[in-house]
Design a protein around this motif. Structure first.
Motif, PDB file in Angstrom:
ATOM      1  N   MET A  88     -38.632 -26.487 -27.734  1.00 24.77           N
ATOM      2  CA  MET A  88     -37.345 -25.882 -27.458  1.00 24.77           C
ATOM      3  C   MET A  88     -36.758 -25.376 -28.778  1.00 24.77           C
ATOM      4  O   MET A  88     -36.794 -26.067 -29.778  1.00 24.77           O
ATOM      5  CB  MET A  88     -36.403 -26.901 -26.821  1.00 24.77           C
ATOM      6  N   ARG A  89     -36.221 -24.175 -28.745  1.00 23.93           N
ATOM      7  CA  ARG A  89     -35.622 -23.569 -29.937  1.00 23.93           C
ATOM      8  C   ARG A  89     -34.120 -23.845 -29.957  1.00 23.93           C
ATOM      9  O   ARG A  89     -33.453 -23.755 -28.929  1.00 23.93           O
ATOM     10  CB  ARG A  89     -35.872 -22.065 -29.909  1.00 23.93           C
ATOM     11  N   TYR A  90     -33.594 -24.189 -31.127  1.00 18.13           N
ATOM     12  CA  TYR A  90     -32.175 -24.439 -31.320  1.00 18.13           C
ATOM     13  C   TYR A  90     -31.606 -23.386 -32.261  1.00 18.13           C
ATOM     14  O   TYR A  90     -32.239 -23.039 -33.251  1.00 18.13           O
ATOM     15  CB  TYR A  90     -31.938 -25.828 -31.922  1.00 18.13           C
ATOM     16  N   THR A 134     -28.297 -22.056 -34.692  1.00 17.72           N
ATOM     17  CA  THR A 134     -27.136 -22.510 -35.445  1.00 17.72           C
ATOM     18  C   THR A 134     -25.897 -21.759 -34.958  1.00 17.72           C
ATOM     19  O   THR A 134     -25.997 -20.761 -34.223  1.00 17.72           O
ATOM     20  CB  THR A 134     -27.315 -22.247 -36.949  1.00 17.72           C
ATOM     21  N   GLY A 182     -22.902 -26.794 -27.184  1.00 17.11           N
ATOM     22  CA  GLY A 182     -23.721 -27.182 -28.328  1.00 17.11           C
ATOM     23  C   GLY A 182     -23.918 -28.685 -28.342  1.00 17.11           C
ATOM     24  O   GLY A 182     -23.226 -29.420 -27.639  1.00 17.11           O
ATOM     25  N   LEU A 234     -25.863 -27.620 -32.978  1.00 20.15           N
ATOM     26  CA  LEU A 234     -26.938 -26.694 -32.627  1.00 20.15           C
ATOM     27  C   LEU A 234     -26.833 -26.351 -31.148  1.00 20.15           C
ATOM     28  O   LEU A 234     -26.344 -27.143 -30.347  1.00 20.15           O
ATOM     29  CB  LEU A 234     -28.295 -27.313 -32.944  1.00 20.15           C
ATOM     30  N   TYR A 235     -27.318 -25.180 -30.823  1.00 20.21           N
ATOM     31  CA  TYR A 235     -27.240 -24.679 -29.459  1.00 20.21           C
ATOM     32  C   TYR A 235     -28.650 -24.437 -28.936  1.00 20.21           C
ATOM     33  O   TYR A 235     -29.353 -23.557 -29.450  1.00 20.21           O
ATOM     34  CB  TYR A 235     -26.440 -23.367 -29.424  1.00 20.21           C
ATOM     35  N   PRO A 236     -29.072 -25.209 -27.926  1.00 18.18           N
ATOM     36  CA  PRO A 236     -30.398 -24.959 -27.344  1.00 18.18           C
ATOM     37  C   PRO A 236     -30.422 -23.550 -26.736  1.00 18.18           C
ATOM     38  O   PRO A 236     -29.479 -23.134 -26.058  1.00 18.18           O
ATOM     39  CB  PRO A 236     -30.535 -26.015 -26.253  1.00 18.18           C
ATOM     40  N   GLU A 237     -31.483 -22.824 -27.005  1.00 17.94           N
ATOM     41  CA  GLU A 237     -31.590 -21.467 -26.477  1.00 17.94           C
ATOM     42  C   GLU A 237     -31.485 -21.462 -24.946  1.00 17.94           C
ATOM     43  O   GLU A 237     -30.884 -20.558 -24.358  1.00 17.94           O
ATOM     44  CB  GLU A 237     -32.895 -20.818 -26.915  1.00 17.94           C
ATOM     45  N   ALA A 238     -32.011 -22.486 -24.305  1.00 18.00           N
ATOM     46  CA  ALA A 238     -31.924 -22.580 -22.839  1.00 18.00           C
ATOM     47  C   ALA A 238     -30.464 -22.666 -22.387  1.00 18.00           C
ATOM     48  O   ALA A 238     -30.107 -22.138 -21.326  1.00 18.00           O
ATOM     49  CB  ALA A 238     -32.704 -23.796 -22.342  1.00 18.00           C
ATOM     50  N   GLU A 239     -29.604 -23.301 -23.190  1.00 16.26           N
ATOM     51  CA  GLU A 239     -28.187 -23.393 -22.848  1.00 16.26           C
ATOM     52  C   GLU A 239     -27.511 -22.028 -22.958  1.00 16.26           C
ATOM     53  O   GLU A 239     -26.662 -21.684 -22.143  1.00 16.26           O
ATOM     54  CB  GLU A 239     -27.485 -24.405 -23.749  1.00 16.26           C
TER      55      GLU A 239
END
Length: 64
Positions: free
Chosen positions: A1-3, A5, A32, A40-45
């Motif tokens: 999973m990509r996070y 900033t 976040g 950090l913000y998960p790209e899925a979010e």
């Protein structure tokens, strides 16, 4: 999973980092997670939030 900033989220939505922080303070916008001292913000979010805006499930969205 990509996070991402806060800086990367601000770039994605063409806004200032302070705006992304303000959204978080209001508990609006993409959610976040705090890891240590960083948020950090998960790209899925981000994708979930964008889909909610498109579907009209959010009561406000990004300024156009």
């Amino acid at each position: 999973m990509r996070y991402l900033t806060t800086f990367e989220v601000a770039e994605r939505y063409c806004t200032a980092e302070s705006t992304v922080r303000y959204w978080r303070q209001l508990q609006k916008g993409p959610r976040g997670i705090k890891i240590g001292k960083r948020v950090l913000y998960p790209e899925a979010e981000l994708l979930r939030y964008e889909r909610a805006l498109i579907d009209g499930r959010e009561d406000w969205g990004l300024a156009s």
